[in-house]
Design a protein around this motif. Structure first.
Motif, PDB file in Angstrom:
ATOM      1  N   TYR A  95     -11.922 -23.646 -18.345  1.00  8.40           N
ATOM      2  CA  TYR A  95     -12.836 -24.248 -19.322  1.00  8.40           C
ATOM      3  C   TYR A  95     -12.235 -24.186 -20.732  1.00  8.40           C
ATOM      4  CZ  TYR A  95     -17.153 -25.214 -21.885  1.00  8.40           C
ATOM      5  OH  TYR A  95     -18.088 -25.756 -22.718  1.00  8.40           O
ATOM      6  N   GLU A  96     -11.638 -23.037 -21.042  1.00  2.00           N
ATOM      7  CA  GLU A  96     -11.087 -22.835 -22.398  1.00  2.00           C
ATOM      8  C   GLU A  96     -10.002 -23.869 -22.719  1.00  2.00           C
ATOM      9  OE1 GLU A  96     -12.254 -20.564 -24.530  1.00  2.00           O
ATOM     10  OE2 GLU A  96     -10.637 -19.573 -25.630  1.00  2.00           O
ATOM     11  N   VAL A  97      -9.067 -24.063 -21.816  1.00  2.00           N
ATOM     12  CA  VAL A  97      -7.961 -24.977 -22.138  1.00  2.00           C
ATOM     13  C   VAL A  97      -8.447 -26.424 -22.185  1.00  2.00           C
ATOM     14  CG1 VAL A  97      -7.066 -25.318 -19.770  1.00  2.00           C
ATOM     15  CG2 VAL A  97      -5.532 -25.525 -21.724  1.00  2.00           C
ATOM     16  N   LEU A  98      -9.401 -26.780 -21.324  1.00  2.00           N
ATOM     17  CA  LEU A  98      -9.907 -28.159 -21.336  1.00  2.00           C
ATOM     18  C   LEU A  98     -10.670 -28.445 -22.629  1.00  2.00           C
ATOM     19  CD1 LEU A  98     -10.994 -28.291 -17.604  1.00  2.00           C
ATOM     20  CD2 LEU A  98      -9.297 -29.791 -18.652  1.00  2.00           C
ATOM     21  N   THR A  99     -11.397 -27.467 -23.143  1.00  2.00           N
ATOM     22  CA  THR A  99     -12.103 -27.682 -24.412  1.00  2.00           C
ATOM     23  C   THR A  99     -11.130 -27.655 -25.590  1.00  2.00           C
ATOM     24  OG1 THR A  99     -12.699 -25.339 -24.417  1.00  2.00           O
ATOM     25  CG2 THR A  99     -14.375 -26.873 -23.674  1.00  2.00           C
ATOM     26  N   LYS A 100     -10.121 -26.788 -25.528  1.00  2.00           N
ATOM     27  CA  LYS A 100      -9.111 -26.765 -26.597  1.00  2.00           C
ATOM     28  C   LYS A 100      -8.412 -28.115 -26.717  1.00  2.00           C
ATOM     29  CE  LYS A 100      -7.512 -21.985 -26.877  1.00  2.00           C
ATOM     30  NZ  LYS A 100      -6.527 -21.057 -26.303  1.00  2.00           N
ATOM     31  N   LEU A 101      -8.166 -28.748 -25.568  1.00  2.00           N
ATOM     32  CA  LEU A 101      -7.469 -30.036 -25.572  1.00  2.00           C
ATOM     33  C   LEU A 101      -8.450 -31.206 -25.718  1.00  2.00           C
ATOM     34  CD1 LEU A 101      -4.764 -29.320 -22.834  1.00  2.00           C
ATOM     35  CD2 LEU A 101      -4.471 -29.326 -25.309  1.00  2.00           C
ATOM     36  N   ARG A 102      -9.707 -30.892 -25.988  1.00  3.41           N
ATOM     37  CA  ARG A 102     -10.751 -31.880 -26.301  1.00  3.41           C
ATOM     38  C   ARG A 102     -10.840 -32.971 -25.226  1.00  3.41           C
ATOM     39  NH1 ARG A 102      -7.314 -32.009 -30.084  1.00  3.41           N
ATOM     40  NH2 ARG A 102      -7.142 -34.285 -30.067  1.00  3.41           N
ATOM     41  N   VAL A 103     -10.833 -32.550 -23.968  1.00  4.10           N
ATOM     42  CA  VAL A 103     -10.885 -33.514 -22.859  1.00  4.10           C
ATOM     43  C   VAL A 103     -12.251 -34.199 -22.829  1.00  4.10           C
ATOM     44  CG1 VAL A 103     -10.943 -33.684 -20.329  1.00  4.10           C
ATOM     45  CG2 VAL A 103      -9.133 -32.372 -21.464  1.00  4.10           C
ATOM     46  N   SER A 104     -12.227 -35.523 -22.626  1.00  6.27           N
ATOM     47  CA  SER A 104     -13.471 -36.291 -22.593  1.00  6.27           C
ATOM     48  C   SER A 104     -13.320 -37.461 -21.627  1.00  6.27           C
ATOM     49  CB  SER A 104     -13.806 -36.832 -23.985  1.00  6.27           C
ATOM     50  OG  SER A 104     -12.991 -37.957 -24.263  1.00  6.27           O
ATOM     51  N   ARG A 153      -1.627 -34.744 -25.164  1.00  5.04           N
ATOM     52  CA  ARG A 153      -1.901 -33.309 -25.377  1.00  5.04           C
ATOM     53  C   ARG A 153      -1.533 -32.566 -24.091  1.00  5.04           C
ATOM     54  NH1 ARG A 153      -6.444 -36.764 -25.744  1.00  5.04           N
ATOM     55  NH2 ARG A 153      -8.005 -35.155 -25.389  1.00  5.04           N
ATOM     56  N   VAL A 154      -0.745 -31.489 -24.245  1.00  5.96           N
ATOM     57  CA  VAL A 154      -0.242 -30.746 -23.087  1.00  5.96           C
ATOM     58  C   VAL A 154      -0.639 -29.282 -23.228  1.00  5.96           C
ATOM     59  CG1 VAL A 154       1.823 -30.058 -21.794  1.00  5.96           C
ATOM     60  CG2 VAL A 154       1.715 -32.323 -22.878  1.00  5.96           C
ATOM     61  N   GLY A 155      -1.094 -28.695 -22.125  1.00  2.82           N
ATOM     62  CA  GLY A 155      -1.456 -27.274 -22.127  1.00  2.82           C
ATOM     63  C   GLY A 155      -0.667 -26.507 -21.087  1.00  2.82           C
ATOM     64  N   PHE A 156      -0.262 -25.299 -21.430  1.00  2.48           N
ATOM     65  CA  PHE A 156       0.408 -24.390 -20.492  1.00  2.48           C
ATOM     66  C   PHE A 156      -0.500 -23.186 -20.245  1.00  2.48           C
ATOM     67  CE2 PHE A 156       5.199 -25.371 -21.503  1.00  2.48           C
ATOM     68  CZ  PHE A 156       5.036 -26.640 -20.973  1.00  2.48           C
ATOM     69  N   VAL A 184       3.634 -35.513 -29.310  1.00  4.30           N
ATOM     70  CA  VAL A 184       2.959 -34.701 -28.290  1.00  4.30           C
ATOM     71  C   VAL A 184       2.569 -33.337 -28.872  1.00  4.30           C
ATOM     72  CG1 VAL A 184       3.312 -33.464 -26.103  1.00  4.30           C
ATOM     73  CG2 VAL A 184       4.103 -35.838 -26.358  1.00  4.30           C
ATOM     74  N   THR A 185       1.366 -32.918 -28.578  1.00  2.00           N
ATOM     75  CA  THR A 185       0.908 -31.582 -28.953  1.00  2.00           C
ATOM     76  C   THR A 185       0.996 -30.675 -27.728  1.00  2.00           C
ATOM     77  OG1 THR A 185      -0.685 -32.532 -30.490  1.00  2.00           O
ATOM     78  CG2 THR A 185      -1.030 -30.238 -29.864  1.00  2.00           C
ATOM     79  N   LEU A 186       1.619 -29.512 -27.897  1.00  2.00           N
ATOM     80  CA  LEU A 186       1.753 -28.555 -26.803  1.00  2.00           C
ATOM     81  C   LEU A 186       1.008 -27.271 -27.171  1.00  2.00           C
ATOM     82  CD1 LEU A 186       3.032 -27.470 -24.171  1.00  2.00           C
ATOM     83  CD2 LEU A 186       5.100 -26.965 -25.483  1.00  2.00           C
ATOM     84  N   ARG A 187       0.096 -26.845 -26.299  1.00  2.00           N
ATOM     85  CA  ARG A 187      -0.659 -25.622 -26.560  1.00  2.00           C
ATOM     86  C   ARG A 187      -0.565 -24.669 -25.385  1.00  2.00           C
ATOM     87  NH1 ARG A 187      -6.191 -25.448 -29.927  1.00  2.00           N
ATOM     88  NH2 ARG A 187      -5.565 -23.269 -29.867  1.00  2.00           N
ATOM     89  N   GLY A 188      -0.425 -23.405 -25.695  1.00  2.00           N
ATOM     90  CA  GLY A 188      -0.600 -22.384 -24.680  1.00  2.00           C
ATOM     91  C   GLY A 188      -2.023 -21.888 -24.735  1.00  2.00           C
ATOM     92  N   SER A 189      -2.513 -21.331 -23.640  1.00  2.00           N
ATOM     93  CA  SER A 189      -3.865 -20.795 -23.667  1.00  2.00           C
ATOM     94  C   SER A 189      -3.962 -19.617 -22.706  1.00  2.00           C
ATOM     95  CB  SER A 189      -4.860 -21.900 -23.286  1.00  2.00           C
ATOM     96  OG  SER A 189      -6.184 -21.495 -23.525  1.00  2.00           O
ATOM     97  N   PRO A 190      -4.162 -18.410 -23.225  1.00  2.00           N
ATOM     98  CA  PRO A 190      -4.418 -17.279 -22.332  1.00  2.00           C
ATOM     99  C   PRO A 190      -5.878 -17.348 -21.872  1.00  2.00           C
ATOM    100  CG  PRO A 190      -4.427 -16.527 -24.600  1.00  2.00           C
ATOM    101  CD  PRO A 190      -4.247 -18.017 -24.642  1.00  2.00           C
TER     102      PRO A 190
END
Ligand code: ZN
Ligand code: ZN
Length: 349
Positions: A162-171, A266-269, A289-295
């Motif tokens: 949930y955290e990474v999907l909200t960080k990447l503003r998925v819609s 937008r890319v998340g790891f 491209v935006t790259l984000r990590g998310s613990p």
């Protein structure tokens, strides 16, 4: 009560422990569901040498149950409350805790013997037990509309997704490519669909790809046999996905995730299996491209996630393919270790 410890090299022990009693500020939770996490396997598979010096504590960190009793000074929960339990419980007073980042607290209590970014090692007994003793602050109310298994999954895998999907503003504007349909990736399928996105699932294991398709993946790609980036481009009219997230921790998937998004992607790891990866800066620069990590997830995210799951009638329990009694822990862990199942849960009456 019974509890399970990991001994290294895929050996475990199920043994009797005295029932825990709470001290000041603590609560004892009678376990109703405890799910197995991919990161449990990291400890389960460790060599016996690597286990030396690791605290011999009860394993498991996705707990959910009912508060049995509380110690003095506890006001946030009372006996009988249904609760999901954080596995990194901060002190509550430092800047990180006040901002909701319990998992960054330098004084946190962590369970189950896993190493943390802060340098701490989980030194408290975990959730593969009939009862769990924790700081009461870590007990989060579980709404009646959510099951105990939902609550256990929310405590780690679900919250992380949930955290990474909200960080990447998925819609609903997005096509989202999810790499790795293990337990966290499968939670992400359900949540991303709830957010209205079109979901591409990328997975090399046929069983998990099939499971993803039953949970709502719109387009499945077998990473073992197909050209993943080419296929993502094909099903997005050559545009590329708006969002790609890697849950596998494998470099080939991470690289494909970067390559499969279009301009402004937008890319998340999330997964952290492979250690080193060379990333071409031009891949990020030329396509913006935006790259984000998310613990894992912030503590306040839990409450947003609970509302979201209820509002959108999403049950993370749908990712569970097998349920076991704690006494069957040997069989449960051997099965999960194949990495061909969905989520596996220990359940109590
Ligand atoms: Zn976990
Ligand atoms: Zn703190």
């Amino acid at each position: 009560m019974k509890g399970v410890t990991f001994l290294g090299e895929r050996q475990i022990r199920i043994q009797e422990y005295p029932d825990p009693e709470p001290g000041p500020g603590q609560a004892v939770v009678t376990m109703k569901a405890a799910t197995i996490c991919g990161s449990d396997l990291h400890v389960y598979r460790r060599s016996k040498d690597a286990m030396k010096g690791v605290p011999q504590v009860i394993a498991g960190h996705e707990p959910c149950g009912v508060v049995r009793t509380t110690g003095t000074g506890v006001s946030n929960v009372r006996p009988g409350d249904r609760v999901s339990v954080l596995h990194a419980i901060g002190c509550g007073n430092c800047v990180d805790c006040i901002k909701g980042y319990d998992y960054r607290c330098r004084k946190m209590d962590t369970i189950d013997g896993r190493p943390w970014w802060t340098g701490q090692t989980g030194n408290k007994d975990g959730s593969f037990a009939d009862q769990l003793l924790v700081p009461a602050r870590g007990c989060l109310p579980l709404p009646d509309a959510l099951s105990f298994i939902d609550g256990a999954i929310m405590a780690c895998a679900g919250g992380t997704a949930y955290e990474v999907l909200t960080k990447l503003r998925v819609s609903s504007l997005d096509t989202v490519a999810l790499y790795g349909l293990g337990p966290v990736g499968l939670c992400a399928v359900l949540i991303a669909k709830g957010m209205g996105a079109r979901v591409i699932g990328v997975e090399p294991t046929p069983e998990r790809l099939a499971l993803g398709l039953t949970l709502g993946v719109d387009h499945g790609i077998n990473a073992a046999t197909e050209d993943v980036v080419e296929e993502v481009r094909r099903v997005t009219q050559g545009r590329g996905a708006e969002v790609a997230i890697d849950f596998s921790g494998r470099n080939v998937a991470r690289t494909n995730a970067i390559h499969c998004v279009g301009f402004g992607g937008r890319v998340g790891f999330i997964g952290h299996t492979d250690v080193d990866l060379a990333i071409q800066p031009s891949d990020l620069i030329s396509r913006d491209v935006t790259l984000r990590g998310s613990p894992i997830f912030k503590t306040d995210t839990y409450f947003d996630m609970a509302d979201f799951l209820i509002d959108h009638a999403i049950s993370l329990e749908r990712t569970v393919t097998h349920r076991f009694r704690l006494e069957q822990a040997v069989e449960a862990l051997q099965l999960f270790d194949t990495q061909r199942t969905g989520k596996i849960a220990f359940v109590w009456d």
